[in-house]
Design a protein around this motif. Structure first.
Motif, PDB file in Angstrom:
ATOM      1  N   GLU A  58       0.850  -1.187   0.000  1.00  0.00           N
ATOM      2  CA  GLU A  58       0.000   0.000   0.000  1.00  0.00           C
ATOM      3  C   GLU A  58       0.891   1.245   0.000  1.00  0.00           C
ATOM      4  N   PHE A  59       0.481   2.291  -0.736  1.00  0.00           N
ATOM      5  CA  PHE A  59       1.269   3.518  -0.816  1.00  0.00           C
ATOM      6  C   PHE A  59       0.447   4.736  -0.414  1.00  0.00           C
ATOM      7  N   HIS A  60       1.084   5.641   0.322  1.00  0.00           N
ATOM      8  CA  HIS A  60       0.508   6.936   0.690  1.00  0.00           C
ATOM      9  C   HIS A  60       1.612   7.976   0.614  1.00  0.00           C
ATOM     10  N   SER A  61       1.226   9.238   0.676  1.00  0.00           N
ATOM     11  CA  SER A  61       2.228  10.306   0.721  1.00  0.00           C
ATOM     12  C   SER A  61       1.930  11.240   1.880  1.00  0.00           C
ATOM     13  N   ILE A  62       2.957  11.965   2.260  1.00  0.00           N
ATOM     14  CA  ILE A  62       2.844  12.970   3.311  1.00  0.00           C
ATOM     15  C   ILE A  62       3.661  14.176   2.858  1.00  0.00           C
ATOM     16  N   ILE A  63       3.154  15.362   3.109  1.00  0.00           N
ATOM     17  CA  ILE A  63       3.898  16.568   2.738  1.00  0.00           C
ATOM     18  C   ILE A  63       4.648  17.071   3.964  1.00  0.00           C
ATOM     19  N   VAL A  64       5.970  17.061   3.871  1.00  0.00           N
ATOM     20  CA  VAL A  64       6.843  17.629   4.888  1.00  0.00           C
ATOM     21  C   VAL A  64       7.807  18.514   4.107  1.00  0.00           C
ATOM     22  N   SER A  65       7.720  19.820   4.342  1.00  0.00           N
ATOM     23  CA  SER A  65       8.450  20.726   3.461  1.00  0.00           C
ATOM     24  C   SER A  65       8.857  22.025   4.140  1.00  0.00           C
ATOM     25  N   ARG A  66       9.934  22.593   3.638  1.00  0.00           N
ATOM     26  CA  ARG A  66      10.363  23.938   4.025  1.00  0.00           C
ATOM     27  C   ARG A  66       9.787  24.975   3.053  1.00  0.00           C
ATOM     28  N   ARG A  67       9.336  24.526   1.881  1.00  0.00           N
ATOM     29  CA  ARG A  67       8.923  25.433   0.814  1.00  0.00           C
ATOM     30  C   ARG A  67       7.427  25.469   0.539  1.00  0.00           C
ATOM     31  N   TYR A  68       6.712  24.393   0.844  1.00  0.00           N
ATOM     32  CA  TYR A  68       5.297  24.269   0.501  1.00  0.00           C
ATOM     33  C   TYR A  68       4.487  25.411   1.102  1.00  0.00           C
ATOM     34  N   GLN A  69       3.675  26.053   0.291  1.00  0.00           N
ATOM     35  CA  GLN A  69       2.796  27.158   0.684  1.00  0.00           C
ATOM     36  C   GLN A  69       3.538  28.280   1.418  1.00  0.00           C
ATOM     37  N   ALA A  70       4.766  28.558   0.989  1.00  0.00           N
ATOM     38  CA  ALA A  70       5.553  29.613   1.626  1.00  0.00           C
ATOM     39  C   ALA A  70       6.148  30.530   0.564  1.00  0.00           C
ATOM     40  N   GLU A  71       6.244  31.805   0.887  1.00  0.00           N
ATOM     41  CA  GLU A  71       6.862  32.754  -0.036  1.00  0.00           C
ATOM     42  C   GLU A  71       8.376  32.646  -0.014  1.00  0.00           C
ATOM     43  N   SER A  72       8.924  32.202   1.116  1.00  0.00           N
ATOM     44  CA  SER A  72      10.368  31.985   1.218  1.00  0.00           C
ATOM     45  C   SER A  72      10.609  30.656   1.942  1.00  0.00           C
TER      46      SER A  72
END
Length: 181
Positions: A58-72
């Motif tokens: 089974e596969f899923h994803s997770i968003i862990v980010s320094r950039r997602y939905q950020a201007e900087s």
């Protein structure tokens, strides 16, 4: 495939990407049986999905980010969205394309453990910093060059006691379209 030495950039084309994913799946399956594979978005989603398909999991994803939905770029990463509830009580493999300090991977681990996962391990293709993933594709590896072109690579499988070594040729004839072994 091209390595630009001055910038330390290693561009991976699709044939080599497939071989790297296969190599990582082989390393995982040798001593771990994940029930779920979670790819860290964005760059870990495709390798995670490929590894899940290879392992028939089974596969899923997770968003862990320094950039997602950020201007900087943020100083520290953040988790966006919910962890898949199906991780509760199950063995999970977290996949990303690379890891450096481990801040993103540690945050993903924490989120999945807090969601009730039974066991969590990590897998990446490339390691560029101090974080030690459980599974790593290209370390150590042998690269074969001809005329300035990368024409093959092999994983070097080192035993736990560091007394024996085996070679797993992953790709050859990369520029000529020769099929993998």
């Amino acid at each position: 495939t091209m390595i630009e030495q001055s910038k330390g950039v290693f561009e991976v084309e699709w044939p080599m990407f497939g071989e790297l994913s296969r190599a990582l799946a082989l390393k995982v399956v040798r001593d771990y049986d994940p029930e779920i594979v979670v790819g860290v978005a964005t760059a870990g989603v495709v390798p995670g999905a490929v590894i899940a398909a290879i392992l028939d999991r089974e596969f899923h994803s997770i968003i862990v980010s320094r950039r997602y939905q950020a201007e900087s770029v943020r100083e520290t990463p953040a988790v966006f969205g919910a962890v898949p509830p199906s991780v509760r009580g199950r063995r999970v493999l977290i996949v990303d394309e690379t890891c450096d300090s481990g801040a993103t991977m540690r945050l993903a681990i924490s989120a999945i453990v807090n969601a009730g996962a039974k066991e969590v391990r990590t897998a990446v293709a490339f390691k560029t910093g101090s974080f030690e993933p459980d599974y790593l594709t290209l370390s150590p590896a042998a690269l074969v060059w001809h005329g300035g072109n990368l024409v093959g690579f092999a994983n070097l499988w080192v035993s736990d006691n560091k007394e024996s070594l085996s070679i797993d040729l992953m790709r050859y004839g990369m520029d000529t379209g020769t099929a993998p072994i």
